[in-house]
Design an enzyme around this catalytic site. Structure first.
Site, PDB file in Angstrom:
ATOM      1  N   ASP A 113       0.853  -1.187   0.000  1.00  0.00           N
ATOM      2  CA  ASP A 113       0.000   0.000   0.000  1.00  0.00           C
ATOM      3  C   ASP A 113       0.888   1.236   0.000  1.00  0.00           C
ATOM      4  OD1 ASP A 113      -2.394   1.353  -0.067  1.00  0.00           O
ATOM      5  OD2 ASP A 113      -2.627   1.394   2.099  1.00  0.00           O
ATOM      6  N   HIS A 120      -3.553  14.292   0.550  1.00  0.00           N
ATOM      7  CA  HIS A 120      -3.807  13.473   1.734  1.00  0.00           C
ATOM      8  C   HIS A 120      -2.634  13.555   2.713  1.00  0.00           C
ATOM      9  CE1 HIS A 120      -4.897  10.100   4.281  1.00  0.00           C
ATOM     10  NE2 HIS A 120      -3.764   9.486   3.967  1.00  0.00           N
ATOM     11  N   ARG A 129       1.249  17.207  12.875  1.00  0.00           N
ATOM     12  CA  ARG A 129       2.466  17.987  13.140  1.00  0.00           C
ATOM     13  C   ARG A 129       2.196  19.462  12.917  1.00  0.00           C
ATOM     14  NH1 ARG A 129       3.872  13.691  10.037  1.00  0.00           N
ATOM     15  NH2 ARG A 129       4.007  14.978   8.141  1.00  0.00           N
ATOM     16  N   GLU A 186     -10.420   4.308   3.766  1.00  0.00           N
ATOM     17  CA  GLU A 186      -9.525   4.992   2.841  1.00  0.00           C
ATOM     18  C   GLU A 186      -9.918   4.603   1.429  1.00  0.00           C
ATOM     19  OE1 GLU A 186      -5.509   5.695   5.531  1.00  0.00           O
ATOM     20  OE2 GLU A 186      -5.416   4.296   3.841  1.00  0.00           O
ATOM     21  N   GLU A 188      -9.258   4.133  -2.195  1.00  0.00           N
ATOM     22  CA  GLU A 188      -8.016   3.921  -2.927  1.00  0.00           C
ATOM     23  C   GLU A 188      -8.286   3.253  -4.271  1.00  0.00           C
ATOM     24  OE1 GLU A 188      -4.874   2.166  -0.687  1.00  0.00           O
ATOM     25  OE2 GLU A 188      -5.424   3.148   1.185  1.00  0.00           O
ATOM     26  N   ASP A 220      -9.240   0.633   2.146  1.00  0.00           N
ATOM     27  CA  ASP A 220      -8.247   0.202   3.132  1.00  0.00           C
ATOM     28  C   ASP A 220      -8.723   0.651   4.515  1.00  0.00           C
ATOM     29  OD1 ASP A 220      -5.915  -0.749   4.286  1.00  0.00           O
ATOM     30  OD2 ASP A 220      -4.829   1.117   3.950  1.00  0.00           O
ATOM     31  N   ARG A 224      -7.591   4.223  13.394  1.00  0.00           N
ATOM     32  CA  ARG A 224      -6.682   5.339  13.636  1.00  0.00           C
ATOM     33  C   ARG A 224      -6.139   5.360  15.064  1.00  0.00           C
ATOM     34  NH1 ARG A 224      -5.374   6.395   8.507  1.00  0.00           N
ATOM     35  NH2 ARG A 224      -7.131   7.202   7.297  1.00  0.00           N
ATOM     36  N   GLN A 227      -3.457   2.770  15.256  1.00  0.00           N
ATOM     37  CA  GLN A 227      -2.331   3.244  14.450  1.00  0.00           C
ATOM     38  C   GLN A 227      -1.499   4.278  15.210  1.00  0.00           C
ATOM     39  OE1 GLN A 227      -3.577   4.763  10.647  1.00  0.00           O
ATOM     40  NE2 GLN A 227      -1.510   5.170   9.935  1.00  0.00           N
ATOM     41  N   TYR A 231       2.416   2.915  15.395  1.00  0.00           N
ATOM     42  CA  TYR A 231       3.104   3.095  14.113  1.00  0.00           C
ATOM     43  C   TYR A 231       4.513   3.655  14.210  1.00  0.00           C
ATOM     44  CZ  TYR A 231       2.624   8.197  13.545  1.00  0.00           C
ATOM     45  OH  TYR A 231       2.744   9.568  13.667  1.00  0.00           O
ATOM     46  N   LYS A 240      -4.103  -1.757  10.194  1.00  0.00           N
ATOM     47  CA  LYS A 240      -4.449  -1.912   8.781  1.00  0.00           C
ATOM     48  C   LYS A 240      -4.710  -3.362   8.376  1.00  0.00           C
ATOM     49  CE  LYS A 240      -3.340   2.383   7.251  1.00  0.00           C
ATOM     50  NZ  LYS A 240      -4.157   3.218   6.354  1.00  0.00           N
ATOM     51  N   THR A 244      -8.920  -5.381   4.111  1.00  0.00           N
ATOM     52  CA  THR A 244      -8.842  -4.436   3.000  1.00  0.00           C
ATOM     53  C   THR A 244      -9.788  -4.947   1.934  1.00  0.00           C
ATOM     54  OG1 THR A 244      -6.516  -3.901   3.468  1.00  0.00           O
ATOM     55  CG2 THR A 244      -7.352  -3.360   1.273  1.00  0.00           C
ATOM     56  N   THR A 331      -4.681   6.561   0.166  1.00  0.00           N
ATOM     57  CA  THR A 331      -5.883   7.389   0.133  1.00  0.00           C
ATOM     58  C   THR A 331      -5.838   8.392  -1.010  1.00  0.00           C
ATOM     59  OG1 THR A 331      -6.081   7.209   2.528  1.00  0.00           O
ATOM     60  CG2 THR A 331      -7.337   8.957   1.464  1.00  0.00           C
ATOM     61  N   GLU A 345      -9.701  12.956   7.343  1.00  0.00           N
ATOM     62  CA  GLU A 345      -9.603  14.241   6.646  1.00  0.00           C
ATOM     63  C   GLU A 345     -10.957  14.940   6.548  1.00  0.00           C
ATOM     64  OE1 GLU A 345      -6.898  14.420   3.000  1.00  0.00           O
ATOM     65  OE2 GLU A 345      -7.342  12.283   3.189  1.00  0.00           O
TER      66      GLU A 345
END
Length: 403
Positions: A113, A120, A129, A186, A188, A220, A224, A227, A231, A240, A244, A331, A345
Site C-alpha cells: 500500500d 492526503h 504535526r 480509505e 483507494e 483500506d 486510527r 495506528q 506506528y 491496517k 482491505t 488514500t 480528513e
C-alpha cells in the site's frame, strides 16, 4: 467506430463494450469461474471461448500469460459480442449479473500500500504535526509505501469486523485494550500484477503495462487509534491488517486509454528511474458514500505519484514481482474539502462531524455503518468506463472475557 454490441446494454451501464472488466463469479449451483461484465450480464469465458484457463476460481492463470494474450482475448470477446452470427452459441454463456455471486477476482500474492496523494499526506501532516512542514523530507523524492497483509484482502460485500487492540495510554497508565473507536476508511485505487519479474531485476516505468493487467477499487479500512499507538517506529501493522476490501471487477489497462493523463507538475527533481515519460496518471472520478450519503468525490488525477512510478520504486531494489501481486495507491484526496478520501480528513480528525440524512453525526465509523466506493473514467467517444463498487459494512467483534 466500434461495432454495435448485440447484448442489450442500458444507456447508463458502467459495463459497456469499451470496458469488459474481468471477475470471478459463481453461477447458481455452479463452480466459480472467470467472467467478463457486459451490461447487466456476465459472460462465462470458459464456455464462450472453449478455454479451460477460465474455468478456475481465480484470474491468476490468465494473468500469468502476459500482455499479448490479454489483448488477444479482449479482441476475441469483442468479436463474440459484436458478431450476431454467433449469438446462438454465445448466448447460453451469458448469466444475469443479479443471479450470480461475485468472488475475490484473483489469488493475492504480495500486497503493498502506498501513500501517493500529496493532498492526503499534507492534510495528515497538518493535523499531526501542526506548525511544521506537512510533508516529510523524502515524500517528493520517492513513493512511500508499506507491505500489507495479503491474507486479509476481501471481496466487496464482505462484512468488516471492528478490530480490537491497544491504544495510546494517558501518561503513566497502562495502554487501554478494546475495540477501535476511531475506525476509518480509505478510498483507494488498486493495481493487479499479471506478468512476473525475476528477483534481482528492476521493472522500469515504461514497462508498467507489460506487467500490470488492470485496475480496481479498494477500501483500506484503518483503525486510527490503534495506528497512533503502534506506528512509531515501524509503521502500520494491526491498524491496517484486519481487512482491505477490493471491488470484484478488474478493469484492464487496455480499457483506460482515454483516461490517461499527465500527473501534477513535479516540484522536486526525480531520479531517472522515476521519470514517467508515458503519462500514466489516470483520470478516475471516485465517489464515497456513507450509509447512502455522498460524503466525498476524490479525483485520482490529482495523485502525485503514478502507478507506473509506484511499480518502478517497488522493484528498484531488485524485489521480484509475482502473478497476483497487488498494490494500492493509498488514500485518494484532492485539494478541496469535498475531495478528501478518508473520514480523518473529511471530519478533520473529528473536529467537524458529518451529518447524515437521519440527523445522526459521524466522526468515525459506528457498528452497522456501510461504506460504498464507486468510480468512473473517460472512455472513447465521450463514453464512461465504470469500476463497479467496493462495499463493506462494519460489525462488532464478539467480546472475549479473557481480554
Amino acid at each position: 467506430m466500434t461495432s454495435r454490441c448485440w447484448v442489450p446494454v442500458p444507456e447508463d451501464s458502467p459495463f459497456t463494450l469499451h470496458n469488459l472488466p474481468y471477475g470471478v463469479f459463481a453461477p447458481d449451483g455452479g463452480a466459480p469461474r472467470v467472467g467478463v461484465a457486459i451490461g447487466e450480464h456476465v459472460l462465462d469465458l470458459a464456455r464462450a471461448l472453449d478455454d479451460d484457463t477460465f474455468a478456475r476460481p481465480a484470474l491468476n492463470a490468465f494473468l500469468a500469460q502476459g500482455r499479448d494474450r490479454w489483448r488477444d482475448v479482449r479482441a476475441k470477446i469483442t468479436a463474440l459480442l459484436t458478431d450476431a452470427s454467433g449469438r446462438d452459441t454465445v448466448e447460453p454463456a451469458l448469466h444475469r449479473a443479479d443471479r450470480v455471486r461475485m468472488l475475490m477476482p484473483f489469488e493475492p500474492a504480495d500486497y503493498v500500500d502506498f501513500y501517493a496523494s500529496e493532498h492526503h499526506a499534507a492534510n495528515i501532516g497538518r493535523m499531526l504535526r501542526p506548525g511544521q512542514e506537512p510533508l516529510t523530507p523524502q515524500w517528493k523524492h520517492l513513493p512511500i509505501g508499506y507491505h500489507g497483509r495479503s491474507g486479509t484482502l476481501v471481496v466487496s460485500g464482505t462484512d468488516v469486523v471492528r478490530p480490537w487492540g491497544q491504544t495510546r495510554p494517558a501518561d503513566g497508565a497502562e495502554p487501554p485494550f478494546g475495540p477501535s473507536r476511531r475506525l476509518d476508511i480509505e478510498a483507494e485505487v488498486g493495481f493487479v500484477v499479471g506478468t512476473p519479474s525475476p528477483r534481482g531485476t528492476r521493472v522500469g516505468v515504461d514497462d508498467f503495462a507489460d506487467h500490470v493487467f488492470g485496475v480496481c477499487l479498494v477500501n483500506d479500512w484503518s483503525a486510527r487509534d490503534l495506528q497512533a499507538w503502534e506506528y512509531v517506529p515501524l509503521g502500520p501493522f494491526l491498524a491496517k491488517s484486519f481487512a482491505t476490501s477490493v471491488s470484484p471487477w478488474i478493469v484492464p489497462l487496455d480499457a483506460l486509454g482515454a483516461a490517461r493523463t499527465a500527473p501534477p507538475e513535479r516540484t522536486e527533481p526525480l531520479r531517472p528511474y522515476l521519470r514517467d515519460g508515458e503519462d500514466w496518471g489516470l483520470d478516475l472520478a471516485l465517489e464515497v458514500r456513507l450509509n447512502g450519503q455522498v460524503v466525498s468525490r476524490p479525483p485520482f488525477s490529482a495523485m502525485y505519484w503514478t502507478p507506473a512510478q509506484m511499480l518502478a520504486h517497488m522493484t528498484v531494489n531488485g524485489a521480484s514481482l509475482r502473478t497476483g501481486d497487488f498494490y494500492a495507491s493509498g488514500t485518494v484526496s484532492g485539494p478541496g474539502p469535498r475531495e478528501r478520501g478518508c473520514l480523518m480528513e473529511i471530519t478533520w480528525n473529528g473536529r467537524d462531524p458529518v451529518t447524515l440524512p437521519d440527523g445522526s453525526t459521524r466522526t468515525f465509523l459506528e457498528d452497522g455503518d456501510e461504506v460504498a466506493i464507486t468510480a468512473t473514467a473517460p472512455g472513447p467517444d465521450g463514453t464512461r468506463i465504470g469500476f463497479g463498487e467496493v462495499r463493506g459494512r462494519v460489525v462488532a467483534q464478539p467480546l472475549r472475557t479473557e481480554d
